[in-house]
Design a protein around this motif. Structure first.
Motif, mmCIF file in Angstrom:
data_model
loop_
_atom_site.group_PDB
_atom_site.id
_atom_site.type_symbol
_atom_site.label_atom_id
_atom_site.label_comp_id
_atom_site.label_asym_id
_atom_site.label_seq_id
_atom_site.Cartn_x
_atom_site.Cartn_y
_atom_site.Cartn_z
ATOM 1 N N LYS A 204 23.845 -57.537 -70.548
ATOM 2 C CA LYS A 204 24.564 -56.485 -69.830
ATOM 3 C C LYS A 204 25.894 -56.160 -70.530
ATOM 4 O O LYS A 204 26.423 -56.973 -71.291
ATOM 5 N N PRO A 205 26.457 -54.973 -70.280
ATOM 6 C CA PRO A 205 27.706 -54.582 -70.946
ATOM 7 C C PRO A 205 28.815 -55.628 -70.746
ATOM 8 O O PRO A 205 29.060 -56.081 -69.633
ATOM 9 N N PHE B 96 20.760 -53.234 -79.895
ATOM 10 C CA PHE B 96 22.175 -53.431 -79.594
ATOM 11 C C PHE B 96 22.891 -52.094 -79.612
ATOM 12 O O PHE B 96 22.522 -51.187 -80.370
ATOM 13 N N ALA B 97 23.925 -51.967 -78.796
ATOM 14 C CA ALA B 97 24.690 -50.726 -78.756
ATOM 15 C C ALA B 97 26.121 -51.005 -78.315
ATOM 16 O O ALA B 97 26.417 -52.013 -77.677
ATOM 17 N N HIS B 98 26.981 -50.068 -78.646
ATOM 18 C CA HIS B 98 28.372 -50.075 -78.208
ATOM 19 C C HIS B 98 28.455 -49.155 -76.995
ATOM 20 O O HIS B 98 27.890 -48.062 -77.003
ATOM 21 N N GLY B 99 29.103 -49.609 -75.928
ATOM 22 C CA GLY B 99 29.262 -48.754 -74.762
ATOM 23 C C GLY B 99 29.435 -49.538 -73.481
ATOM 24 O O GLY B 99 29.179 -50.744 -73.431
ATOM 25 N N GLU B 100 29.845 -48.830 -72.441
ATOM 26 C CA GLU B 100 30.150 -49.452 -71.153
ATOM 27 C C GLU B 100 28.995 -49.404 -70.161
ATOM 28 O O GLU B 100 29.010 -50.110 -69.163
ATOM 29 N N GLU B 101 27.991 -48.558 -70.425
ATOM 30 C CA GLU B 101 26.836 -48.419 -69.539
ATOM 31 C C GLU B 101 25.571 -48.794 -70.296
ATOM 32 O O GLU B 101 25.353 -48.327 -71.413
ATOM 33 N N PHE B 102 24.709 -49.607 -69.680
ATOM 34 C CA PHE B 102 23.462 -50.014 -70.312
ATOM 35 C C PHE B 102 22.524 -48.819 -70.412
ATOM 36 O O PHE B 102 22.183 -48.197 -69.413
ATOM 37 N N PRO C 31 33.227 -52.828 -75.858
ATOM 38 C CA PRO C 31 32.088 -53.061 -74.966
ATOM 39 C C PRO C 31 30.759 -52.907 -75.706
ATOM 40 O O PRO C 31 30.602 -52.025 -76.546
ATOM 41 N N MET C 32 29.817 -53.794 -75.379
ATOM 42 C CA MET C 32 28.515 -53.815 -76.036
ATOM 43 C C MET C 32 27.451 -54.281 -75.063
ATOM 44 O O MET C 32 27.765 -54.901 -74.050
ATOM 45 N N TYR C 33 26.193 -54.010 -75.417
ATOM 46 C CA TYR C 33 25.056 -54.446 -74.607
ATOM 47 C C TYR C 33 23.812 -54.408 -75.474
ATOM 48 O O TYR C 33 23.836 -53.908 -76.600
ATOM 49 N N GLY C 34 22.714 -54.944 -74.949
ATOM 50 C CA GLY C 34 21.490 -54.906 -75.717
ATOM 51 C C GLY C 34 20.325 -55.542 -74.987
ATOM 52 O O GLY C 34 20.436 -55.925 -73.813
ATOM 53 N N TYR C 35 19.211 -55.668 -75.699
ATOM 54 C CA TYR C 35 18.040 -56.346 -75.139
ATOM 55 C C TYR C 35 17.178 -56.891 -76.270
ATOM 56 O O TYR C 35 17.265 -56.454 -77.421
ATOM 57 N N ALA C 36 16.344 -57.859 -75.922
ATOM 58 C CA ALA C 36 15.483 -58.537 -76.896
ATOM 59 C C ALA C 36 14.089 -57.939 -76.889
ATOM 60 O O ALA C 36 13.508 -57.709 -75.832
ATOM 61 N N GLU C 37 13.569 -57.711 -78.091
ATOM 62 C CA GLU C 37 12.173 -57.320 -78.266
ATOM 63 C C GLU C 37 11.490 -58.491 -78.957
ATOM 64 O O GLU C 37 11.788 -58.811 -80.103
ATOM 65 N N GLY C 38 10.598 -59.144 -78.236
ATOM 66 C CA GLY C 38 10.040 -60.402 -78.706
ATOM 67 C C GLY C 38 11.083 -61.481 -78.490
ATOM 68 O O GLY C 38 12.195 -61.207 -78.024
ATOM 69 N N GLU C 39 10.713 -62.730 -78.774
ATOM 70 C CA GLU C 39 11.718 -63.786 -78.690
ATOM 71 C C GLU C 39 12.712 -63.551 -79.833
ATOM 72 O O GLU C 39 12.314 -63.400 -80.980
ATOM 73 N N VAL C 40 13.989 -63.499 -79.502
ATOM 74 C CA VAL C 40 15.033 -63.219 -80.480
ATOM 75 C C VAL C 40 15.900 -64.455 -80.658
ATOM 76 O O VAL C 40 16.301 -65.085 -79.676
ATOM 77 N N ILE C 41 16.167 -64.792 -81.910
ATOM 78 C CA ILE C 41 17.144 -65.829 -82.222
ATOM 79 C C ILE C 41 18.155 -65.197 -83.163
ATOM 80 O O ILE C 41 17.784 -64.592 -84.173
ATOM 81 N N PHE C 42 19.429 -65.284 -82.795
ATOM 82 C CA PHE C 42 20.465 -64.809 -83.694
ATOM 83 C C PHE C 42 21.595 -65.816 -83.762
ATOM 84 O O PHE C 42 21.799 -66.607 -82.859
ATOM 85 N N GLN C 43 22.262 -65.799 -84.900
ATOM 86 C CA GLN C 43 23.346 -66.749 -85.155
ATOM 87 C C GLN C 43 24.668 -66.007 -85.151
ATOM 88 O O GLN C 43 24.797 -64.941 -85.749
ATOM 89 N N LEU C 44 25.638 -66.581 -84.452
ATOM 90 C CA LEU C 44 26.985 -66.025 -84.381
ATOM 91 C C LEU C 44 27.965 -67.002 -84.999
ATOM 92 O O LEU C 44 27.801 -68.215 -84.867
#
Length: 160
Positions: free
Chosen positions: A82-83, A101-107, A128-141
């Protein structure tokens, strides 16, 4: 303490931010040592600030302190982020799956950019950012702490 400091500290504590490695692997930032971790040695655990469907494996650092950190997030297929905003730069690399992934205040799914395996992203603090997973997603930060997350709408925060 200001509001951002309180949120950052609370978020760091909620993420369970001690180094989460299996076996005797323990790395102290600035120690001059090396760290080698096989993917199957990572210890995955729940992320209270993200709720069910998300898991974290902290590789190095204490996200509540001013020090370097590296961690991985694993999201189940369809998981929605969620944002929200972070107090520091977010630098990530997609290791598996596709993160939209996207930049913004509303999903808005239609506004996201598909980031497939091998993609990388950098998001500025407070953006502000938000997003969703397509398939199982693994990302490193990775970045410099302290780290935290603040949702734009309180009802999206699973810690409430």
């Amino acid at each position: 303490m200001n509001r951002l400091t309180i949120i950052t500290t609370a978020s760091a504590l909620a993420l369970g931010l001690s180094t989460a490695l299996a076996g005797d692997n323990h790395y102290e930032p600035g120690s001059g040592g090396h760290l080698f971790v096989m993917g199957d040695e990572l210890e995955w655990g729940p992320v209270s600030s993200m709720g069910e469907g998300a898991e974290i494996a902290v590789i190095e650092g204490d996200l509540g302190k001013e020090e370097p950190f590296t961690f991985r997030l694993r999201l189940e297929d369809g998981y929605e982020i969620k944002p929200h905003v972070h107090p520091a730069y977010e630098r990530g690399t997609i290791l598996q799956g596709t993160l939209h992934f996207a930049h913004g205040e509303e999903f808005d799914r239609d506004q996201t950019k598909a980031l497939p395996e091998g993609s990388t992203f950098i998001m500025a603090p407070g953006a502000p950012m938000y997003g969703y997973a397509e398939g199982e997603v693994i990302f490193q930060l990775h970045g410099e702490g302290p780290w935290g997350i603040e949702y734009l709408n309180e009802e999206h925060d699973p810690r409430q």
